[in-house]
Design a protein around this motif. Structure first.
Motif, PDB file in Angstrom:
ATOM      1  N   UNK A 222       0.809  -1.226   0.000  1.00 33.19           N
ATOM      2  CA  UNK A 222       0.000   0.000   0.000  1.00 33.19           C
ATOM      3  C   UNK A 222       0.840   1.272   0.000  1.00 33.19           C
ATOM      4  N   UNK A 223       2.169   1.126   0.105  1.00 36.48           N
ATOM      5  CA  UNK A 223       3.001   2.330   0.324  1.00 36.48           C
ATOM      6  C   UNK A 223       3.275   3.179  -0.923  1.00 36.48           C
ATOM      7  N   UNK A 224       3.726   2.585  -2.042  1.00 27.69           N
ATOM      8  CA  UNK A 224       4.060   3.472  -3.175  1.00 27.69           C
ATOM      9  C   UNK A 224       2.820   4.108  -3.798  1.00 27.69           C
ATOM     10  N   UNK A 225       2.978   5.361  -4.208  1.00 29.83           N
ATOM     11  CA  UNK A 225       1.890   6.040  -4.923  1.00 29.83           C
ATOM     12  C   UNK A 225       2.203   5.906  -6.417  1.00 29.83           C
ATOM     13  N   UNK A 226       1.401   5.116  -7.098  1.00 27.57           N
ATOM     14  CA  UNK A 226       1.652   4.808  -8.520  1.00 27.57           C
ATOM     15  C   UNK A 226       0.593   5.509  -9.360  1.00 27.57           C
ATOM     16  N   UNK A 227       1.058   6.319 -10.320  1.00 31.14           N
ATOM     17  CA  UNK A 227       0.128   7.069 -11.184  1.00 31.14           C
ATOM     18  C   UNK A 227       0.473   6.773 -12.641  1.00 31.14           C
ATOM     19  N   UNK A 228      -0.528   6.315 -13.397  1.00 27.10           N
ATOM     20  CA  UNK A 228      -0.308   5.984 -14.809  1.00 27.10           C
ATOM     21  C   UNK A 228      -0.909   7.039 -15.709  1.00 27.10           C
ATOM     22  N   UNK A 229      -0.117   7.488 -16.698  1.00 32.27           N
ATOM     23  CA  UNK A 229      -0.653   8.370 -17.746  1.00 32.27           C
ATOM     24  C   UNK A 229      -1.324   7.487 -18.788  1.00 32.27           C
ATOM     25  N   UNK A 230      -2.464   7.914 -19.327  1.00 33.66           N
ATOM     26  CA  UNK A 230      -3.222   7.032 -20.226  1.00 33.66           C
ATOM     27  C   UNK A 230      -3.311   7.553 -21.667  1.00 33.66           C
ATOM     28  N   UNK A 231      -2.360   8.442 -22.033  1.00 38.43           N
ATOM     29  CA  UNK A 231      -2.294   8.909 -23.423  1.00 38.43           C
ATOM     30  C   UNK A 231      -1.531   7.862 -24.238  1.00 38.43           C
ATOM     31  N   UNK A 232      -2.167   7.238 -25.249  1.00 34.77           N
ATOM     32  CA  UNK A 232      -1.459   6.198 -26.004  1.00 34.77           C
ATOM     33  C   UNK A 232      -0.219   6.720 -26.732  1.00 34.77           C
ATOM     34  N   UNK A 233      -0.167   8.035 -26.958  1.00 37.68           N
ATOM     35  CA  UNK A 233       0.988   8.622 -27.638  1.00 37.68           C
ATOM     36  C   UNK A 233       2.165   8.838 -26.716  1.00 37.68           C
ATOM     37  N   UNK A 234       1.932   8.858 -25.422  1.00 40.10           N
ATOM     38  CA  UNK A 234       3.010   9.118 -24.452  1.00 40.10           C
ATOM     39  C   UNK A 234       2.667   8.487 -23.105  1.00 40.10           C
ATOM     40  N   UNK A 235       2.639   7.143 -23.055  1.00 39.43           N
ATOM     41  CA  UNK A 235       2.290   6.504 -21.781  1.00 39.43           C
ATOM     42  C   UNK A 235       3.383   6.714 -20.735  1.00 39.43           C
ATOM     43  N   UNK A 236       2.987   7.000 -19.515  1.00 42.07           N
ATOM     44  CA  UNK A 236       3.969   7.254 -18.455  1.00 42.07           C
ATOM     45  C   UNK A 236       3.540   6.519 -17.192  1.00 42.07           C
ATOM     46  N   UNK A 237       4.504   6.348 -16.271  1.00 41.03           N
ATOM     47  CA  UNK A 237       4.138   5.888 -14.937  1.00 41.03           C
ATOM     48  C   UNK A 237       5.068   6.580 -13.948  1.00 41.03           C
ATOM     49  N   UNK A 238       4.467   7.113 -12.880  1.00 36.01           N
ATOM     50  CA  UNK A 238       5.287   7.727 -11.838  1.00 36.01           C
ATOM     51  C   UNK A 238       5.089   6.961 -10.536  1.00 36.01           C
ATOM     52  N   UNK A 239       6.158   6.950  -9.727  1.00 39.91           N
ATOM     53  CA  UNK A 239       6.108   6.312  -8.409  1.00 39.91           C
ATOM     54  C   UNK A 239       6.541   7.377  -7.401  1.00 39.91           C
ATOM     55  N   UNK A 240       5.658   7.691  -6.469  1.00 38.70           N
ATOM     56  CA  UNK A 240       5.907   8.758  -5.490  1.00 38.70           C
ATOM     57  C   UNK A 240       6.356  10.041  -6.196  1.00 38.70           C
ATOM     58  N   UNK A 241       5.741  10.319  -7.334  1.00 40.02           N
ATOM     59  CA  UNK A 241       6.019  11.557  -8.060  1.00 40.02           C
ATOM     60  C   UNK A 241       7.243  11.514  -8.960  1.00 40.02           C
ATOM     61  N   UNK A 242       7.966  10.382  -8.963  1.00 38.50           N
ATOM     62  CA  UNK A 242       9.182  10.271  -9.788  1.00 38.50           C
ATOM     63  C   UNK A 242       8.848   9.502 -11.064  1.00 38.50           C
ATOM     64  N   UNK A 243       9.293  10.014 -12.218  1.00 36.72           N
ATOM     65  CA  UNK A 243       9.051   9.324 -13.490  1.00 36.72           C
ATOM     66  C   UNK A 243       9.818   7.995 -13.491  1.00 36.72           C
ATOM     67  N   UNK A 244       9.062   6.889 -13.593  1.00 33.33           N
ATOM     68  CA  UNK A 244       9.691   5.554 -13.540  1.00 33.33           C
ATOM     69  C   UNK A 244       9.651   4.863 -14.896  1.00 33.33           C
TER      70      UNK A 244
END
Ligand SMILES: Nc1ncnc2c1ncn2[C@@H]1O[C@H](COP(=O)(O)OP(=O)(O)OP(=O)(O)O)[C@@H](O)[C@H]1O
Ligand SMILES: Nc1ccn([C@@H]2O[C@H](COP(=O)(O)O)[C@@H](O)[C@H]2O)c(=O)n1
Length: 222
Positions: free
Chosen positions: A60-82
């Protein structure tokens, strides 16, 4: 509109899903990237990934955020681009152990369902258990396959100039990861009964994309 694309590693899920989403004006979610992001956080924080209890306690600890633009998919962990770090060999070697832990899956499945529910025009979601578990009411379900030889050759094509990995070693690593993902108790890699299986071994990426777009159009014009 929800398109679920599942299948073993290297069958073309990401390439196909991004292209289909872009063509149809849909969002895109790479759930494998989320399991990789969780794994990267565990490795970076000194959690023993072979200790399922330790992984469960930290899930439950890491904050994972996924970008959902198919042209530029991203994922960040605790605000850091991973986006880059999640593709390392260390993460690839550890991800099946982390993704087998039920607490990890429960956490990420919540994020995946929330992303699908908030996509304005609909979404293409790719992974291992999207059609069976995450979004069982998806509009269209596709299960991509390809021979291990074709998948290894595609992966080695990507690695040119980066790492000298033999075809045999790449094939073995793919087969090993598929076996772990298919054999786990929690939501294993599997084809949903109502998924359409597409063998991509002899198809170009463009042909696979066309095939999936046609299936979606057929399903939605009924
Ligand atoms: N039909 C195809 N023909 C030839 N190469 C392909 C085809 N589909 C995908 N590829 C290539 O194969 C490689 C793996 O594809 P991709 O990353 O989309 O697979 P994947 O199923 O998402 O893999 P993983 O599960 O490991 O993330 C990429 O280099 C991609 O360009
Ligand atoms: N729905 C999913 C998606 C992925 N996994 C696990 O993540 C690993 C990495 O996935 P890639 O698509 O980026 O290769 C995969 O090997 C699985 O262990 C999952 O469990 N469920």
């Amino acid at each position: 509109m929800i398109v679920a694309i599942d299948g073993p590693s290297g069958t073309g899920k990401s390439s196909t899903s991004k292209a289909v989403a872009a063509k149809l004006g849909l969002s895109y979610l790479d759930t494998g990237a989320q399991y990789r992001a969780m794994t990267w956080w565990m490795l970076s924080n000194g959690i023993d990934v072979d200790d399922a209890s330790a992984v469960a306690m930290a899930a439950d600890k890491p904050v994972i955020v996924s970008g959902t633009d198919p042209g530029a998919p991203t994922v960040t962990v605790d605000g850091v681009d991973a986006t880059g770090p999640i593709r390392t060999q260390a993460v690839t070697a550890a991800v099946s152990a982390v993704s087998a832990v039920p607490e990890v899956r429960a956490r990420l499945v919540r994020l995946q369902r929330a992303a699908a529910a908030s996509a304005p025009e609909g979404i293409v979601v790719e992974g291992r258990d999207i059609g069976t578990t995450v979004l069982p009411d998806a509009t269209v379900k596709i299960f991509l396959t390809a021979s291990p030889e074709a998948r290894a050759a595609r992966r080695n094509g990507e690695l040119k100039g980066m790492e000298a990995t033999s075809l045999q070693a790449t094939r073995e690593a793919l087969v090993k990861r598929d076996a772990a993902d298919s054999g786990r108790a929690a939501s294993p890699l599997a084809k949903a009964d109502d998924a359409v299986e597409v063998d991509t071994t002899e198809l170009t990426l463009e042909q696979v994309v066309e095939c999936v777009v046609t299936l979606v159009e057929e399903r939605t014009s009924r």
